[in-house]
Motif scaffolding. Structure first.
Motif, PDB file in Angstrom:
ATOM      1  N   HIS A  33      -5.209   3.703   0.645  1.00  0.00           N
ATOM      2  CA  HIS A  33      -6.238   2.996  -0.124  1.00  0.00           C
ATOM      3  C   HIS A  33      -5.707   2.515  -1.480  1.00  0.00           C
ATOM      4  N   ASP A  69      -7.680   0.372  -6.064  1.00  0.00           N
ATOM      5  CA  ASP A  69      -8.242   1.223  -5.022  1.00  0.00           C
ATOM      6  C   ASP A  69      -8.973   0.290  -4.054  1.00  0.00           C
ATOM      7  N   LEU A  70      -8.485   0.190  -2.823  1.00  0.00           N
ATOM      8  CA  LEU A  70      -9.075  -0.714  -1.844  1.00  0.00           C
ATOM      9  C   LEU A  70     -10.500  -0.329  -1.458  1.00  0.00           C
ATOM     10  N   ARG A  71     -10.889   0.886  -1.774  1.00  0.00           N
ATOM     11  CA  ARG A  71     -12.261   1.314  -1.466  1.00  0.00           C
ATOM     12  C   ARG A  71     -13.244   0.796  -2.512  1.00  0.00           C
ATOM     13  N   ALA A  72     -12.742   0.278  -3.625  1.00  0.00           N
ATOM     14  CA  ALA A  72     -13.606  -0.179  -4.719  1.00  0.00           C
ATOM     15  C   ALA A  72     -12.996  -1.419  -5.373  1.00  0.00           C
ATOM     16  N   LEU A  73     -12.852  -2.490  -4.608  1.00  0.00           N
ATOM     17  CA  LEU A  73     -12.201  -3.693  -5.136  1.00  0.00           C
ATOM     18  C   LEU A  73     -13.001  -4.402  -6.221  1.00  0.00           C
ATOM     19  N   GLN A 127      -1.171   7.322   0.580  1.00  0.00           N
ATOM     20  CA  GLN A 127      -2.572   7.079   0.218  1.00  0.00           C
ATOM     21  C   GLN A 127      -2.847   5.596   0.463  1.00  0.00           C
ATOM     22  N   CYS A 177       0.840  -1.205   0.000  1.00  0.00           N
ATOM     23  CA  CYS A 177       0.000   0.000   0.000  1.00  0.00           C
ATOM     24  C   CYS A 177       0.867   1.243   0.000  1.00  0.00           C
ATOM     25  N   ARG A 190     -14.089  -3.136  -8.821  1.00  0.00           N
ATOM     26  CA  ARG A 190     -13.730  -2.556 -10.116  1.00  0.00           C
ATOM     27  C   ARG A 190     -12.445  -3.174 -10.662  1.00  0.00           C
TER      28      ARG A 190
END
Length: 130
Positions: free
Chosen positions: A23, A38-42, A21, A17, A44
């Motif tokens: 995420h 992006d760990l907030r939207a895996l 940032q 990571c 995708r």
């Protein structure tokens, strides 16, 4: 929850990571590519991926102070220096150390990489090591 995205074409060898940032997750693989997630939207697809590096990406080291910069240990292909492009939409290679080293000589194999702030008397700001 972890999600098996099967984004890489071979086994994953490295995960790291971004310290600035957290995420942003970079993953390396035997498929010779580094991908950015992006760990907030895996759910995708990856935000970005490199072209083939020439060998597996065995270790990823984000620079502790330079935003979006990472060094990759790419075994027989040296140590590429990558930068995350604007909007996290690309991974660009800035340069590469030891990519042309003859097999069996110093610098010809890179399995790991780390950043270290250099002592002031060296005149260098940062060192990398494998």
């Amino acid at each position: 929850a972890l999600v098996n995205r099967k984004s890489h074409g071979a086994g994953v060898t490295a995960l790291a990571c971004d310290p600035r940032q957290p995420h942003l997750l970079a993953s390396g693989s035997y498929d010779e590519k580094v991908r950015l997630f992006d760990l907030r939207a895996l759910a995708r697809t990856p935000l970005a991926e490199t072209d083939r590096l020439g060998d597996g990406a065995y270790h990823i080291a984000w620079h502790p102070e330079w935003p979006g910069t990472m060094a990759i240990a790419a075994m027989r292909s040296g140590l590429p220096l990558l930068c995350v492009g604007e909007g996290n939409a690309s991974l660009q290679e800035w340069g590469r150390y030891a990519a042309d080293a003859p097999e069996g000589t110093h610098g010809s194999l890179a399995y790991g990489v780390s950043w270290k702030q250099a002592p002031l008397e060296t005149g260098a700001a940062w060192l990398t090591a494998s």
